[in-house]
Design a protein around this motif. Structure first.
Motif, PDB file in Angstrom:
ATOM      1  N   LEU A 157     -50.568  49.596  31.922  1.00 37.35           N
ATOM      2  CA  LEU A 157     -51.870  48.748  32.166  1.00 37.35           C
ATOM      3  C   LEU A 157     -52.513  49.100  30.787  1.00 37.35           C
ATOM      4  CD1 LEU A 157     -53.075  49.479  35.757  1.00 37.35           C
ATOM      5  CD2 LEU A 157     -52.497  47.360  34.687  1.00 37.35           C
ATOM      6  N   ARG A 158     -52.820  47.739  29.965  1.00 34.53           N
ATOM      7  CA  ARG A 158     -53.463  47.893  28.903  1.00 34.53           C
ATOM      8  C   ARG A 158     -54.885  48.257  29.213  1.00 34.53           C
ATOM      9  NH1 ARG A 158     -52.340  43.383  24.455  1.00 34.53           N
ATOM     10  NH2 ARG A 158     -53.333  45.058  23.199  1.00 34.53           N
ATOM     11  N   THR A 159     -55.442  48.249  30.513  1.00 39.96           N
ATOM     12  CA  THR A 159     -56.526  48.845  30.472  1.00 39.96           C
ATOM     13  C   THR A 159     -56.759  50.235  30.573  1.00 39.96           C
ATOM     14  OG1 THR A 159     -56.294  48.397  33.101  1.00 39.96           O
ATOM     15  CG2 THR A 159     -57.604  47.005  31.981  1.00 39.96           C
ATOM     16  N   TYR A 160     -55.535  50.976  30.824  1.00 39.74           N
ATOM     17  CA  TYR A 160     -55.298  52.509  30.660  1.00 39.74           C
ATOM     18  C   TYR A 160     -55.856  52.682  29.051  1.00 39.74           C
ATOM     19  CZ  TYR A 160     -53.581  54.396  34.735  1.00 39.74           C
ATOM     20  OH  TYR A 160     -53.421  54.781  36.173  1.00 39.74           O
ATOM     21  N   LEU A 161     -56.934  53.296  28.518  1.00 41.16           N
ATOM     22  CA  LEU A 161     -57.351  53.499  27.127  1.00 41.16           C
ATOM     23  C   LEU A 161     -56.122  54.156  26.436  1.00 41.16           C
ATOM     24  CD1 LEU A 161     -59.353  53.086  24.995  1.00 41.16           C
ATOM     25  CD2 LEU A 161     -60.315  55.417  25.751  1.00 41.16           C
ATOM     26  N   GLY A 162     -55.499  55.038  27.107  1.00 38.47           N
ATOM     27  CA  GLY A 162     -54.222  55.615  26.485  1.00 38.47           C
ATOM     28  C   GLY A 162     -53.224  54.720  26.062  1.00 38.47           C
ATOM     29  N   HIS A 163     -53.057  53.751  26.932  1.00 37.45           N
ATOM     30  CA  HIS A 163     -51.894  52.671  26.536  1.00 37.45           C
ATOM     31  C   HIS A 163     -52.315  51.567  25.438  1.00 37.45           C
ATOM     32  CE1 HIS A 163     -49.678  53.085  30.849  1.00 37.45           C
ATOM     33  NE2 HIS A 163     -49.943  54.313  30.376  1.00 37.45           N
ATOM     34  N   GLU A 164     -53.742  51.300  25.493  1.00 40.01           N
ATOM     35  CA  GLU A 164     -54.065  50.595  24.717  1.00 40.01           C
ATOM     36  C   GLU A 164     -54.168  51.095  23.312  1.00 40.01           C
ATOM     37  OE1 GLU A 164     -58.201  47.980  23.371  1.00 40.01           O
ATOM     38  OE2 GLU A 164     -58.164  49.284  25.173  1.00 40.01           O
ATOM     39  N   GLU A 165     -54.349  52.585  23.338  1.00 36.25           N
ATOM     40  CA  GLU A 165     -54.453  53.131  22.065  1.00 36.25           C
ATOM     41  C   GLU A 165     -52.899  53.498  21.445  1.00 36.25           C
ATOM     42  OE1 GLU A 165     -58.233  56.259  22.421  1.00 36.25           O
ATOM     43  OE2 GLU A 165     -56.393  56.691  23.253  1.00 36.25           O
ATOM     44  N   ARG A 166     -52.200  53.758  22.197  1.00 35.90           N
ATOM     45  CA  ARG A 166     -50.851  53.828  21.724  1.00 35.90           C
ATOM     46  C   ARG A 166     -50.274  52.268  21.348  1.00 35.90           C
ATOM     47  NH1 ARG A 166     -47.870  56.830  26.958  1.00 35.90           N
ATOM     48  NH2 ARG A 166     -49.352  58.692  26.764  1.00 35.90           N
ATOM     49  N   ASP A 167     -50.474  51.397  21.972  1.00 40.85           N
ATOM     50  CA  ASP A 167     -49.994  50.059  21.511  1.00 40.85           C
ATOM     51  C   ASP A 167     -50.780  49.570  20.080  1.00 40.85           C
ATOM     52  OD1 ASP A 167     -49.088  47.518  21.480  1.00 40.85           O
ATOM     53  OD2 ASP A 167     -50.651  46.471  22.646  1.00 40.85           O
ATOM     54  N   GLY A 168     -52.043  49.728  19.998  1.00 40.34           N
ATOM     55  CA  GLY A 168     -52.651  49.443  18.708  1.00 40.34           C
ATOM     56  C   GLY A 168     -52.125  50.401  17.584  1.00 40.34           C
ATOM     57  N   ALA A 169     -51.966  51.576  17.901  1.00 39.57           N
ATOM     58  CA  ALA A 169     -51.684  52.621  16.500  1.00 39.57           C
ATOM     59  C   ALA A 169     -50.116  52.216  16.337  1.00 39.57           C
ATOM     60  CB  ALA A 169     -51.797  54.134  17.213  1.00 39.57           C
ATOM     61  N   PHE A 170     -49.119  51.861  17.383  1.00 40.32           N
ATOM     62  CA  PHE A 170     -47.914  51.554  17.011  1.00 40.32           C
ATOM     63  C   PHE A 170     -47.980  50.359  16.125  1.00 40.32           C
ATOM     64  CE2 PHE A 170     -44.117  49.002  18.408  1.00 40.32           C
ATOM     65  CZ  PHE A 170     -43.149  49.819  18.226  1.00 40.32           C
ATOM     66  N   ARG A 171     -48.487  49.274  16.368  1.00 41.52           N
ATOM     67  CA  ARG A 171     -48.663  48.292  15.628  1.00 41.52           C
ATOM     68  C   ARG A 171     -48.973  48.275  14.247  1.00 41.52           C
ATOM     69  NH1 ARG A 171     -49.084  42.881  18.582  1.00 41.52           N
ATOM     70  NH2 ARG A 171     -48.279  43.047  20.535  1.00 41.52           N
TER      71      ARG A 171
END
Length: 343
Positions: A195-209
């Protein structure tokens, strides 16, 4: 020479600014004392070095409400085992860990679960995603008791502490690995979040990109899709992605469901062509690494995180001896050649 006077309960009462009866109730575990006064008495007793095993003082039971997802996935199962160990390890300090699981990911439902779990608790540990209703519920609880966020932070909730990995760092590591594994020619990459609303998932996605954009510009992240923390959905998401992006070169699975991704890849006979990076070393991901269809796994030791979160709560209430372990847990990178032995 006169013998040094041994500190008494009266001394503790004076130092703590409370009555003798309050000190007696705290040190003899009789209950009926507020959390603030209890902390003051124990702090005064320790500073005066009163002749008692204060770390074993039988104070009232401390009830910790733990709110987390149902342990259907290996990560949440490991968290549950960690809380069970914490319950046994810290039994001397009279702590009760009460776990409440939630299946419904709708924010209204989760907010109600959080509020209900807090009703008979002295503290809370919560694994939750970032939504105004959820953050508001946690904020209301945090005004009444210490709250520790676990695995994914809610920084604007008034929580006491966050225990878990640096999710941005995890995303950067995944990006570094993906860029190197895919190679100079690059290609299309897909991200599967829970879930991108999990801050942890959003942070991983953003940093990966960010890492791919900056250091491996030939790699293009064409999509981020959501499994909604349902391991069964990753197979369908992978199949759908290849219909739209037949030249896909890599998949970064932020959450659960590595086995579903691999089922789809095997059905298309692409399992040895696609770079697959995931999270959490489980029996499934271990087997996939050994088989060579998964390239790397980032592990965050949920078992340790659970124990550490309980310890933070105990420290807030002046129970136990601090271990000195950091709140930010280390990230381990596992590949086929460095898998630890199974016990």
């Amino acid at each position: 020479m006169t013998a040094r006077k041994k500190p008494t309960m009266e001394d503790v009462a004076q130092a703590a600014g409370v009555s003798y009866a309050t000190v007696e109730r705290v040190l003899n575990g009789r209950g009926g004392v507020s959390r603030a006064k209890e902390a003051s008495v124990l702090q005064a007793a320790r500073s005066l070095k009163i002749d008692r095993a204060l770390h074993e003082v039988s104070v009232r039971w401390l009830r910790i409400a733990i709110v987390t997802q149902n342990p259907a996935s290996p990560y949440y199962a490991a968290l549950q085992q960690g809380f069970e160990l914490a319950q046994k390890s810290f039994e001397t300090y009279r702590v009760l860990c009460s776990v409440t699981f939630f299946d419904d990911l709708e924010p209204q439902s989760l907010a109600k679960v959080i509020e209900r779990a807090a009703q008979k608790a002295d503290a809370m540990i919560v694994v939750a995603y970032e939504h105004p209703l959820v953050v508001d519920a946690v904020s209301r609880v945090a005004k009444k008791m210490p709250v520790v966020t676990l695995a994914s932070d809610l920084p604007d909730s008034g929580r006491l502490a966050y225990v878990g990995i640096d999710n941005r760092c995890a995303g950067r590591i995944a990006g570094e690995l993906m860029g190197r594994f895919v190679g100079r020619e690059g290609g299309q990459i897909m991200v599967i979040a829970g879930l991108r609303t999990y801050l942890g998932h959003e942070e991983r996605d953003g940093a990966f990109r960010s890492v791919l954009r900056r250091r491996f510009p030939a790699c293009e992240v064409v999509a981020t899709v959501e499994s909604r923390e349902d391991a069964r959905s990753t197979e369908r998401l992978t199949r759908d992605a290849f219909k739209k992006y037949p030249d896909l070169r890599g998949i970064y699975n932020i959450s659960v469901g590595d086995e579903g991704v691999v089922r789809a890849l095997k059905a298309m006979k692409r399992e040895h062509e696609i770079v697959l990076i995931g999270h959490e070393l489980t029996p499934v991901s271990r087997a996939l690494l050994i088989e060579g269809v998964m390239d790397a796994v980032l592990d965050q030791s949920p078992f340790v995180e659970a124990v550490r979160a309980v310890e933070v709560i105990l420290g807030h209430y002046n129970r136990g001896t601090p271990s000195g372990l950091p709140l930010q847990t280390p990230i381990s990178i596992y590949m086929q050649e460095n898998l630890p032995m199974q016990f």
